[in-house]
Design an enzyme around this catalytic site. Structure first.
Site, PDB file in Angstrom:
ATOM      1  N   LYS A   1      -7.317   0.207  -2.489  1.00  0.00           N
ATOM      2  CA  LYS A   1      -7.483   1.392  -1.641  1.00  0.00           C
ATOM      3  C   LYS A   1      -6.153   2.163  -1.637  1.00  0.00           C
ATOM      4  CE  LYS A   1      -7.008   3.544   2.497  1.00  0.00           C
ATOM      5  NZ  LYS A   1      -6.486   4.754   1.972  1.00  0.00           N
TER       6      LYS A   1
ATOM      7  N   GLU B   1      13.160   5.830  11.017  1.00  0.00           N
ATOM      8  CA  GLU B   1      12.867   6.207   9.638  1.00  0.00           C
ATOM      9  C   GLU B   1      12.285   7.619   9.603  1.00  0.00           C
ATOM     10  OE1 GLU B   1       9.586   4.370   7.370  1.00  0.00           O
ATOM     11  OE2 GLU B   1      11.038   4.089   5.759  1.00  0.00           O
TER      12      GLU B   1
ATOM     13  N   GLU C   1       4.914  -4.536   3.456  1.00  0.00           N
ATOM     14  CA  GLU C   1       6.179  -3.940   3.007  1.00  0.00           C
ATOM     15  C   GLU C   1       6.258  -2.593   3.709  1.00  0.00           C
ATOM     16  OE1 GLU C   1       9.123  -2.438   1.923  1.00  0.00           O
ATOM     17  OE2 GLU C   1       8.008  -1.680   0.212  1.00  0.00           O
TER      18      GLU C   1
ATOM     19  N   CYS D   1      11.017   4.075   0.478  1.00  0.00           N
ATOM     20  CA  CYS D   1      11.349   3.102   1.533  1.00  0.00           C
ATOM     21  C   CYS D   1      12.812   2.726   1.422  1.00  0.00           C
ATOM     22  CB  CYS D   1      10.536   1.828   1.400  1.00  0.00           C
ATOM     23  SG  CYS D   1       8.826   2.097   1.136  1.00  0.00           S
TER      24      CYS D   1
HETATM   25  C1  UN1 Z   1       9.678   2.262  -2.323  1.00  0.00           C
HETATM   26  O1  UN1 Z   1      10.461   3.091  -1.922  1.00  0.00           O
HETATM   27  O2  UN1 Z   1       8.719   1.917  -1.642  1.00  0.00           O
HETATM   28  O3  UN1 Z   1      14.042   0.720  -5.723  1.00  0.00           O
HETATM   29  C2  UN1 Z   1       9.774   1.646  -3.659  1.00  0.00           C
HETATM   30  C3  UN1 Z   1      13.472   1.802  -5.807  1.00  0.00           C
HETATM   31  C4  UN1 Z   1      12.181   1.895  -6.582  1.00  0.00           C
HETATM   32  C5  UN1 Z   1      11.050   1.405  -5.748  1.00  0.00           C
HETATM   33  C6  UN1 Z   1      11.008   2.010  -4.390  1.00  0.00           C
HETATM   34  N1  UN1 Z   1      12.292   1.123  -7.773  1.00  0.00           N
HETATM   35  O4  UN1 Z   1      13.928   2.799  -5.278  1.00  0.00           O
END
Ligand code: UN1
Length: 498
Positions: free
Chosen positions: A177, A385, A252, A286
């Site tokens: 999804k 965030e 995550e 993230c």
């Molecule tokens: C994310 O931001 O959820 O390390 C993943 C990084 C990428 C992956 C980010 N390879 O910035």
């Protein structure tokens, strides 16, 4: 009349189809608001059918030797490689990241699928000694069954593949999804596996909202594992809902990732790093650098150089290779980020940017200026965030203060220190509360062969990527083989008569 938008169905049991009547939604290009595609807003019934297909396909897929499953993954990777340029463009058009990053997103997917294909020849267990004679002890990994992969829009081909490739190589079947605003990318992800010859029902796609499709998936007792990447609030809901049927839920979630800049750092190197870390993907990773914690001795100099560089940092059409930063991904994103900028203006000193970009082509899309606030630790913008191109800069007096500030947030995904002092670099590796620490590199740029995940509110203890990715998707079975031809009792001393 406007030309009709291309329509896509659900992919269930090896077939693309649309329920009739189907509710539909469209995705748009965030740089232009042009429609990209029309997708089915899946229903609980669609989810039930997809889970049923995955459950039915499971025994046969589990029985395929893992190296053969790996061959299939390699074929999927090969197809994605062949189509990298095309799919990279789809990523950029639907999500808004600049084209070099759109291609990077696809490359990360390819890298991980290939890496997991090799895992088909490992899937390692342990053999350990027994306390008894003529007894053999080992562990094997077994798939969990049907898994749900619920993925975000910021890495619309890489993150789904982190989950799907790891789930498939382990012998699970999948219901996928994707985030609604990158549903077109999700179609490409599924197509490469379909074209590679994955058996029907092994991978199923149900597009639609989290409230309907996501909830139905997480509630379904036949789904044994949920792998979710997204925001903290949704993650918490998914965790609680999954707990009802005692699912394994892998989360995550967010980050508030710091770069610590010490007085002995190579400032030129740090400049490139901070620009890329904070404003790459318009700050929508993230792992994005959202805090810059700077030693007071280099503060003014560094900030001066940073704003100077931003003057020459083109924001605009993400398909133009000269562009440094594209639009943010959606109207919702734009609103949320502008709301945070408004908060920042009240509680901190705006140093750069701080507004929506308007005029000309900007008016068609969701463009926000790269933004820098000078703030003290503790303000909302320094702790929450934002997930956008907004950097909070905090001045500190020494290393200890820098680490205290870095750690005093609810998240712990990525972190970084720029220093030439090797002792300090190793101390930071120990001191920073995060799943990932970079030395002399920004907070972004994780490689697929290493674990990815974080501490505190960033997750619930699991890791994606790396060889540990398969932990999420396998059950460990412990096997004792007693070849002594007599009853041997562990832990119990021989009694009378024995
Ligand atoms: C994310 O931001 O959820 O390390 C993943 C990084 C990428 C992956 C980010 N390879 O910035």
């Amino acid at each position: 009349m406007a030309s009709k938008v291309e329509e896509f169905g659900l992919f269930i049991d090896g077939t693309w189809s649309s329920p009739s009547p189907a509710k539909r939604f469209e995705t748009i290009n965030p740089a232009t608001r042009e429609p990209i595609g029309s997708f089915v807003a899946g229903s609980p019934d669609d989810v039930r059918r997809a889970v049923a297909a995955a459950a039915t396909a499971f025994p046969a897929w589990k029985a395929v030797p893992a190296p053969k499953r790996g061959d299939l993954l390699l074929e999927a990777a090969r197809r994605l490689k062949e189509r990298k340029a095309e799919v990279g463009r789809i990523v950029t058009r639907e999500m808004g990241k600049v084209i070099s990053e759109g291609l990077g997103d696809v490359q990360e997917a390819i890298d991980f699928i290939e890496y997991m294909a090799g895992e088909g020849r490992r899937l390692v267990g342990e053999t350990v000694p027994s306390e008894l004679r003529s007894k053999f002890c080992l562990t094997v990994r077994q798939p969990k069954g049907v898994v749900a992969c619920i993925t975000p829009w910021n890495f619309p081909t890489a993150i789904p593949n982190w989950k799907i490739a790891a789930a498939l190589i382990s012998g699970n079947t999948v219901v996928f999804k994707p985030a609604s605003n990158t549903a077109r990318c999700a179609v490409e992800v599924v197509r490469i596996y379909e074209e590679a010859g994955l058996p029907a029902g092994v991978l199923n796609l149900v597009t639609g909202s989290g409230g309907v499709v996501g909830n139905a998936l997480v509630s379904d007792p036949r789904v044994r594992t949920v792998s979710f990447t997204g925001g903290v609030d949704t993650g918490r809901e998914v965790y609680v809902r999954g707990a009802q049927s005692l699912k394994m839920v892998h989360l995550e979630l967010g980050g508030k990732n710091p770069v610590i800049l010490m007085e002995d750092a190579d400032l030129g190197l740090a400049l490139d790093g901070v620009l890329f870390g904070a404003f790459g993907t318009a700050g929508q990773r993230c792992t994005a650098t959202s805090r810059l914690i700077v030693h007071r001795d280099v503060y003014d100099d560094f900030l001066g150089r940073l704003t100077e560089r931003l003057d020459r940092f083109p924001v605009g059409d993400p398909l133009d290779p000269r562009t440094g930063m594209g639009p943010v991904a959606s109207a919702d994103q734009e609103k949320k980020i502008l709301d945070y900028i408004a908060i920042g203006k009240k509680e901190a000193r705006l140093r750069y940017g701080g507004s929506k970009l308007t005029g000309g082509a900007y008016d068609r899309g969701f463009f926000i200026a790269p933004t820098i606030f000078e703030t003290t630790h503790g303000t909302r913008i320094s702790k929450e965030e934002i997930f956008g191109p907004v950097l909070s800069v905090i001045r500190v007096g020494d290393y200890d203060e820098a680490v205290r500030v870095a750690n005093d947030v609810d998240y712990g995904l990525s972190s970084s220190i720029y220093t030439r002092d090797v002792n300090r670099a190793f101390r930071a590796m120990e001191d920073l509360e995060a799943g990932i620490t970079y030395v002399n590199a920004p907070t972004i740029g994780a490689e697929v062969q290493l674990p990815f995940g974080g501490v505190k509110n960033t997750g619930n203890g699991g890791r994606e990527a790396g060889s540990v990715a398969i932990d999420e998707f396998t059950e460990i079975k412990t096997v004792f083989v007693d070849f002594s031809s007599k009853l041997q009792k562990a832990q119990i001393e021989d009694g009378p008569g024995e």
